[in-house]
Design a protein around this motif. Structure first.
Motif, short mmCIF file in Angstrom:
data_model
loop_
_atom_site.label_atom_id
_atom_site.label_comp_id
_atom_site.label_asym_id
_atom_site.label_seq_id
_atom_site.Cartn_x
_atom_site.Cartn_y
_atom_site.Cartn_z
N TRP A 233 0.68 -1.30 0.04
CA TRP A 233 -0.05 0.11 0.06
C TRP A 233 0.66 1.23 0.01
CZ3 TRP A 233 -4.04 -1.66 4.11
CH2 TRP A 233 -4.76 -2.61 3.89
N GLN A 234 0.30 2.33 -0.48
CA GLN A 234 1.24 3.48 -0.69
C GLN A 234 1.77 3.96 0.64
OE1 GLN A 234 0.82 7.91 -2.71
NE2 GLN A 234 -1.05 6.59 -2.57
N ASP B 251 2.66 2.19 3.24
CA ASP B 251 3.62 1.36 3.62
C ASP B 251 4.94 1.62 2.97
OD1 ASP B 251 1.96 0.33 5.58
OD2 ASP B 251 1.27 -1.32 4.51
N GLU B 252 4.54 1.69 1.66
CA GLU B 252 5.85 2.05 0.67
C GLU B 252 6.43 3.38 1.15
OE1 GLU B 252 7.06 2.35 -4.14
OE2 GLU B 252 4.88 2.24 -3.58
N THR C 232 5.71 0.08 -7.40
CA THR C 232 4.54 -0.02 -7.55
C THR C 232 4.01 0.99 -8.53
OG1 THR C 232 4.00 1.67 -5.70
CG2 THR C 232 4.29 -0.77 -5.08
#
Length: 304
Positions: free
Chosen positions: A131-132, A134-135, A165
């Motif tokens: 997920w954005q 977390d990245e 991603t």
């Protein structure tokens, strides 16, 4: 008649053929930017991701862990000796967890005046499926680790496994990165679009990459070193018409093996002793990035 559905597309860059680009030269009128990027990585023991020397898809064991760890214990030090012998600067794609696992490697890179290129936390993981938020957290953790130890953030990013991603270039730009090396579509730097403005893409090889050649394609050291020689000999002629980048990717657990190192030494000496070496700028990825940022808009593809 119904038309075929459109192919899925990205919005990161436009198609601009080499023949339609503006000409420029590298510093000092050089035409070929020649750079080496090592990949210095640490892995989880018995868990996570990581190559196996026998075949793909094998589970993580003490055997493949220690095979890769050879690169940190032996191979990278052989690389440093070779780079000192040749008198060349290098960029190192390094996992930030190496500060904990092998700090002596990071000290040696610093003492050489080489470049730290952020390479994620560890190659036991990559960004796929994250997920954005977390990245974003992982990218910032990597940046903070480099700032803690080096006093400055790294300028460049090379993702673990070159995986991204759909948000990665946006997050890298917003984290302050100047360039990335995850998109192997060109022999020149180009600007990549992000939601927060452009970020530079510097050529990084999938083909001229020892991991791909030795591990995945099961070719030998002489094949890879012949590729280096042939790539250089061709690009030293092509660069007369177009400024180019030649990037060589090597892993210390692959080409740090003594029997392969001998071939690498010969191939690099061929390049550095070439009769037309006056056309070549031997440099680091960050120097390529800095120079591209200094050029007027409209020169590098993707700038306006």
């Amino acid at each position: 008649m119904n038309s075929l559905p459109l192919l899925p597309k990205h919005n990161r860059y436009d198609y601009v053929p080499l023949t339609e680009r503006k000409d420029y030269s590298w510093p000092g009128g050089k035409r070929l930017a020649f750079t080496i990027t090592t990949n210095v990585e640490c892995f989880a023991f018995g868990a996570g991701l990581g190559h196996d020397p026998a075949k793909t898809g094998e589970p993580q064991t003490h055997r493949n862990y220690s095979w890769r760890d050879y690169g940190n214990r032996i191979g990278i030090w052989r690389f440093f000796e070779l780079f000192d012998e040749l008198g060349i600067p290098v960029g190192h794609n390094v996992n930030s967890l190496l500060y904990e696992y092998a700090p002596q490697v990071m000290t040696a890179i610093r003492n050489r005046g080489d470049e730290f290129v952020a390479h994620g936390r560890t190659n036991a993981e990559n960004l796929r499926g994250m997920w954005q938020a977390d990245e974003q957290r992982i990218i910032q953790e990597v940046v903070d680790t480099f700032i803690k130890h080096e006093g400055v953030a790294p300028k460049g990013w090379m993702g673990a496994g070159a995986y991204e991603t759909s948000f990665t270039p946006d997050l890298l730009k917003e984290a302050g990165f100047q360039y990335l090396m995850d998109w192997p579509m060109d022999d020149q730097p180009i600007w990549i679009k992000t939601r927060s403005g452009p970020i530079l893409s510097i050529p990084y090889p999938i083909e001229l990459n020892d991991s791909q050649v030795i591990i995945h394609r099961k070719q030998d050291a002489t094949d890879f070193c012949d590729m280096i020689v042939d790539q250089f000999d061709e690009m030293i002629e092509q660069c007369i018409a177009h400024p180019l980048v030649m990037n060589i990717s090597i892993h210390p657990y692959v080409f740090g093996q003594p029997f392969r190192l001998r071939n690498l030494r010969l191939a690099l000496k061929h390049c550095l002793n070439h009769p037309n070496i006056d056309r070549v700028w031997v440099t680091k990825p960050s120097d390529i990035s800095d120079y591209c940022y200094s050029l007027p808009p409209g020169i590098i593809p993707g700038s306006y």
